[in-house]
Design an enzyme around this catalytic site. Structure first.
Site, PDB file in Angstrom:
ATOM      1  N   ARG A  56     -15.809 114.641  39.777  1.00  0.00           N
ATOM      2  CA  ARG A  56     -16.456 115.154  38.539  1.00  0.00           C
ATOM      3  C   ARG A  56     -16.126 114.503  37.142  1.00  0.00           C
ATOM      4  O   ARG A  56     -16.903 114.286  36.245  1.00  0.00           O
ATOM      5  CB  ARG A  56     -15.677 116.887  38.549  1.00  0.00           C
ATOM      6  CG  ARG A  56     -16.669 117.835  39.265  1.00  0.00           C
ATOM      7  CD  ARG A  56     -15.668 118.598  39.739  1.00  0.00           C
ATOM      8  NE  ARG A  56     -14.997 118.048  40.863  1.00  0.00           N
ATOM      9  CZ  ARG A  56     -15.251 118.022  42.086  1.00  0.00           C
ATOM     10  NH1 ARG A  56     -16.338 118.361  42.813  1.00  0.00           N
ATOM     11  NH2 ARG A  56     -14.518 117.149  42.821  1.00  0.00           N
ATOM     12  N   THR A  57     -14.752 114.207  37.055  1.00  0.00           N
ATOM     13  CA  THR A  57     -14.152 113.808  35.893  1.00  0.00           C
ATOM     14  C   THR A  57     -14.712 112.517  35.457  1.00  0.00           C
ATOM     15  O   THR A  57     -15.462 112.322  34.250  1.00  0.00           O
ATOM     16  CB  THR A  57     -12.466 113.816  35.795  1.00  0.00           C
ATOM     17  OG1 THR A  57     -12.071 114.979  36.209  1.00  0.00           O
ATOM     18  CG2 THR A  57     -11.982 113.708  34.413  1.00  0.00           C
ATOM     19  N   LYS A  85      -3.159  92.846  41.880  1.00  0.00           N
ATOM     20  CA  LYS A  85      -2.556  91.516  41.539  1.00  0.00           C
ATOM     21  C   LYS A  85      -1.191  91.466  41.037  1.00  0.00           C
ATOM     22  O   LYS A  85      -0.666  90.688  40.556  1.00  0.00           O
ATOM     23  CB  LYS A  85      -3.387  90.402  40.885  1.00  0.00           C
ATOM     24  CG  LYS A  85      -4.850  90.073  41.538  1.00  0.00           C
ATOM     25  CD  LYS A  85      -5.503  89.045  40.511  1.00  0.00           C
ATOM     26  CE  LYS A  85      -6.806  89.120  40.734  1.00  0.00           C
ATOM     27  NZ  LYS A  85      -7.817  88.639  39.885  1.00  0.00           N
ATOM     28  N   ARG A 106      -7.256 108.095  34.110  1.00  0.00           N
ATOM     29  CA  ARG A 106      -6.625 109.053  35.238  1.00  0.00           C
ATOM     30  C   ARG A 106      -5.609 108.067  36.103  1.00  0.00           C
ATOM     31  O   ARG A 106      -5.955 106.961  36.163  1.00  0.00           O
ATOM     32  CB  ARG A 106      -7.526 109.747  36.085  1.00  0.00           C
ATOM     33  CG  ARG A 106      -6.765 110.190  37.334  1.00  0.00           C
ATOM     34  CD  ARG A 106      -7.700 111.036  38.263  1.00  0.00           C
ATOM     35  NE  ARG A 106      -8.280 112.282  37.705  1.00  0.00           N
ATOM     36  CZ  ARG A 106      -9.085 113.086  38.109  1.00  0.00           C
ATOM     37  NH1 ARG A 106      -9.486 113.089  39.560  1.00  0.00           N
ATOM     38  NH2 ARG A 106      -9.427 114.165  37.362  1.00  0.00           N
ATOM     39  N   HIS A 134      -4.288 118.013  32.493  1.00  0.00           N
ATOM     40  CA  HIS A 134      -5.556 117.542  32.701  1.00  0.00           C
ATOM     41  C   HIS A 134      -6.418 118.280  31.577  1.00  0.00           C
ATOM     42  O   HIS A 134      -7.010 119.483  31.787  1.00  0.00           O
ATOM     43  CB  HIS A 134      -6.297 117.976  34.017  1.00  0.00           C
ATOM     44  CG  HIS A 134      -7.554 117.377  34.516  1.00  0.00           C
ATOM     45  ND1 HIS A 134      -8.286 116.777  33.477  1.00  0.00           N
ATOM     46  CD2 HIS A 134      -8.340 117.164  35.697  1.00  0.00           C
ATOM     47  CE1 HIS A 134      -9.470 116.280  34.220  1.00  0.00           C
ATOM     48  NE2 HIS A 134      -9.274 116.594  35.463  1.00  0.00           N
TER      49      HIS A 134
HETATM   50  N1   CP Z   1     -11.599 118.901  38.721  1.00  0.00           N
HETATM   51  C1   CP Z   1     -11.369 117.456  38.584  1.00  0.00           C
HETATM   52  O1   CP Z   1     -10.631 116.793  38.067  1.00  0.00           O
HETATM   53  O2   CP Z   1     -12.395 117.049  39.732  1.00  0.00           O
HETATM   54  P1   CP Z   1     -12.278 115.469  40.223  1.00  0.00           P
HETATM   55  O3   CP Z   1     -10.867 115.109  40.853  1.00  0.00           O
HETATM   56  O4   CP Z   1     -13.625 115.460  41.053  1.00  0.00           O
HETATM   57  O5   CP Z   1     -12.300 114.469  38.801  1.00  0.00           O
END
Ligand code: CP
Length: 305
Positions: A56-57, A85, A106, A134
């Site tokens: 999603r993100t 590396k 992320r 998040h």
């Molecule tokens: N909600 C969310 O962060 O989903 P993903 O881990 O798929 O990005």
């Protein structure tokens, strides 16, 4: 004004910022629904640096940028980049900031997004740092509550699942402390909310803590379900012991009052039974869809003209 600002924590955003993002997200949603072509980000590049899996993100940030007429460069898997590396995060960010106008990152380590922001002259957005935060998920969560439940103030929100490792919960609670809401926190004892998050919200929110969901269901307006974060466990036997310790089925959905909604940041494993998916309260797929207009708003406010 969000122009050129990094978003590492939900605390980086004032109440006014959040309201402006929602106003802009409403416009983006309207444009998406009417098929209006947008070119706010033409000739701009968004970089996604993902050291952890995501559906999603990453994809909603990329979709959002492309919907705005911009372009995307992506490191979807650190194994196929020079990280494998031995290149440091700092060096990677120094390079990527010279290739792009905004960076979404992320990383499995708490604090990594903040570190990245120190090495970038371009804005950095935290798309999840370990068990830390998040913040953009929280914007989507609040936006979903407003859209699907009418308002945030006055609501009772029951959050169930992995409150220890769940970064979406940490950012969400920090944001909810700005509103007049009641919060019920339900988890196995070993997955209770970390003390530092609890201390931040206590006194600002009316909070109940329990291992038992059922007594809260009849008074719940928003049931926010989370996955047990398998990837954070060092002891896999402990994960095996905890998985399946709670599950939302049709029975629990039926115990919610009329008008209540069920949310989940996703992905889910087995904590919401598929039989709930087509019921009225289930809003988690809609919640994921709102990721696009909310992130379109954020990108255009941070990196637009
Ligand atoms: N909600 C969310 O962060 O989903 P993903 O881990 O798929 O990005």
């Amino acid at each position: 004004m969000l122009k050129n600002r990094s978003i590492i924590s939900i605390a980086d955003l004032s109440d006014e910022d959040i309201n402006e993002i929602f106003t802009e997200a409403d416009k983006m949603l309207e444009n998406l629904n009417s098929g209006q072509k947008m070119n706010d980000m033409e000739s701009r590049i968004l970089a996604t640096l993902f050291y952890e899996p995501s559906t999603r993100t990453r994809l909603s940030f990329e979709s959002a940028m492309q919907r705005l007429g911009g372009s995307v460069i992506s490191m979807a898997d650190s194994k196929t980049s020079s990280t494998s590396k031995g290149e440091t995060l700092a060096d990677t960010v120094r390079i990527v900031e010279s290739y792009s106008d905004i960076i979404v990152i992320r990383h499995p380590l708490e604090g990594a997004a903040l570190l990245a922001s120190k090495f970038s002259s371009k804005p950095v957005i935290n798309a999840g740092d370990g068990s830390g935060e998040h913040p953009t998920q929280t914007l989507i969560d609040l936006y979903t509550i407003r859209k699907e439940s009418g308002s945030i103030d006055g609501k009772t929100i029951t959050i169930i699942g992995d409150l220890k490792y769940g970064r979406t919960v940490h950012s969400l609670l920090s944001a909810l402390a700005r509103y007049r809401v009641n919060v019920n926190l339900v988890s196995p004892e070993s997955l209770a909310l970390p003390k530092h998050v609890y201390n931040e919200i206590k006194g600002r929110l009316k909070v109940n803590v329990s291992t038992d969901l059922e007594p809260f269901l009849a008074q719940t307006d928003i049931l926010y379900v989370t996955r047990i974060q398998k990837e954070r466990f060092t002891d896999k036997n402990e994960y095996a012991r905890l998985i399946g310790s709670y599950k939302i089925t049709g029975r629990e959905a039926d115990m919610l009052p009329s008008g209540a909604i069920i949310m989940h940041p996703l992905p889910r494993v087995d904590e919401i039974s598929p039989e709930v998916d087509n019921r009225e309260p289930a809003k988690y797929f809609r919640q994921a869809y709102y990721g696009v207009p909310v992130r379109m708003a954020l990108i255009s406010m941070i990196a637009g003209e």
